[in-house]
Design an enzyme around this catalytic site. Structure first.
Site, short mmCIF file in Angstrom:
data_model
loop_
_atom_site.label_atom_id
_atom_site.label_comp_id
_atom_site.label_asym_id
_atom_site.label_seq_id
_atom_site.Cartn_x
_atom_site.Cartn_y
_atom_site.Cartn_z
N GLU A 194 0.86 -1.21 0.00
CA GLU A 194 0.00 0.00 0.00
C GLU A 194 0.89 1.24 0.00
OE1 GLU A 194 -3.01 -0.45 3.09
OE2 GLU A 194 -3.86 -2.20 2.08
N GLU A 205 -4.76 -7.62 -2.03
CA GLU A 205 -5.66 -7.66 -0.87
C GLU A 205 -6.99 -7.09 -1.31
OE1 GLU A 205 -4.92 -5.41 2.81
OE2 GLU A 205 -2.86 -6.05 2.67
#
Ligand code: BMA
Length: 376
Positions: free
Chosen positions: A187, A296
């Site tokens: 991320e 994810e």
């Protein structure tokens, strides 16, 4: 005549060679099983994608550490094809990770999944080496402070030593190392982690990623890894997606994370974004000869009971990527008094829809993955 046959043969050889070369990971010393996994993941994309679940074998909603159990298995009769695990805490020498999974148990679960022919992916919400606080401490200067030559570099290097020890302790029944899709510094486009875009410059981040791969690969000689470049959803085009990309010689998989939030309904913006983001990373992967994936995803508590078929499958239609990973079924978390799960458990309202999702031709769970012999 003779020379034209020779020409044809050498052309054929070159073609076969370049096909083989194309299916190689960036680590030139990658183990046999890692090389096979890489090539097989590329092939998988032609027919479908592996479906994964974080911490699948360790716990689910209202249960913990029951041998052989998994919420996905309770619902579908099958395990996921991809198992996600998390190393946060290992850098401190802790016995269990930040979500209370003991590393010794985790190692066994990893071996179980691999033995069944499943795939392992690992994330690392590591402690901020600069401040000693959690991964969610985006103190400016954190990345700059740990680069080679900087004041806290030795702290980060010692953290990587612990990571390397664990990754090198994962062994199959013949003593071979278990391949891992490793996604450090994930991320990376977000602003919530110490390695995030808000607290480091593009160059600092790239240098950190390059150092991380080269240290594990070339110094620690960890050769059972495929490296995953993993952004959040903060990109609208390939250029933005690649802004912090450390280099073609270091990355095997290009991916992003995505979550639906908000109301219990079909969110067209979520579906459109997912569709658009996949289109972007698929083009990047094609151009760079990498593997595209969703690292994810989820909709916490799955409040809309047809989410898997009407949102996920819909957004995925027409796309070709290697895998997706649904986030963990933590259940009730006393620490912050919230409840979190991303796949249904037995009896949950979205269980029937998840079975329909399981039955789609594109979704690959364990039984099908085992037949694919991903390590051969
Ligand atoms: C987050 C949540 C946290 C967890 C972290 C690392 O998204 O699930 O509860 O600690 O991931 O696994």
């Amino acid at each position: 005549m003779k020379s034209s046959v020779l020409f044809f043969l050498s052309f054929l050889l070159c073609y076969v060679n370049s096909e083989a070369q194309q299916a190689k990971p960036t680590d030139l010393k990658a183990t046999k099983e890692t090389v096979s996994l890489y090539a097989n993941l590329k092939n998988v994309m032609k027919k479908g994608y592996l479906v994964g679940h974080q911490d699948a074998l360790a716990y689910g909603v209202n249960w913990k550490y029951e041998p052989g159990r998994s919420d996905i298995k309770d619902v579908t009769g099958d395990y996921p094809a991809l198992y996600g695990w998390e190393l946060g805490g290992i850098e401190l020498g802790a016995k269990m990770n930040l979500d209370s999974v003991p590393f010794d148990k985790m190692r066994h679960y990893i071996e179980d999944g691999y033995r069944r022919g499943g795939v392992i992916t690992i994330s690392w919400h590591g402690t901020n080496p600069y401040t000693g606080k959690t991964a969610w401490d985006p103190t400016p200067g954190s990345v700059a402070a740990i680069l080679p030559g900087a004041e806290k570099h030795d702290v980060y290097q010692a953290q990587l030593d612990k990571i390397a020890d664990f990754l090198l302790s994962l062994k199959g029944s013949k003593g071979e190392l278990i391949p891992v899709l490793f996604r450090p510094l994930h991320e990376l486009t977000g602003g919530w982690f110490w390695w995030g875009a808000k607290s480091s410059s593009v160059d600092e981040f790239k240098t950190l990623f390059q150092y991380t791969v080269k240290y594990l690969r070339d110094v620690k000689e960890v050769h059972n890894l495929l490296y995953v470049y993993n952004t959040g959803g903060e990109f609208n085009n390939a250029e933005q997606f690649l802004e912090r990309y450390p280099g073609d010689d270091l990355i095997d998989v290009v991916s992003f994370d995505t979550y639906q939030g908000g109301k219990a309904e079909i969110d067209t913006a979520f579906i459109n974004d997912l569709d658009r983001h996949l289109t972007i990373i698929e083009a990047v992967a094609k151009e760079k000869n990498k593997i595209p994936a969703v690292a994810e995803m989820g909709f916490s508590k799955i409040p809309y009971s047809k989410w898997f078929t009407e949102a996920v499958a819909k957004a995925f239609t027409g796309h070709h990527f290697a895998y997706t990973l649904f986030w963990r079924n933590a259940g009730y978390k006393p620490g912050d008094q919230t409840t979190e799960y991303y796949v249904p458990f037995k009896g949950h309202a979205s269980a029937p829809d998840f079975i329909s999702y399981y039955n789609l031709p594109q979704t690959i769970f364990q039984k099908e993955a085992s037949k694919l012999n991903l390590y051969k």
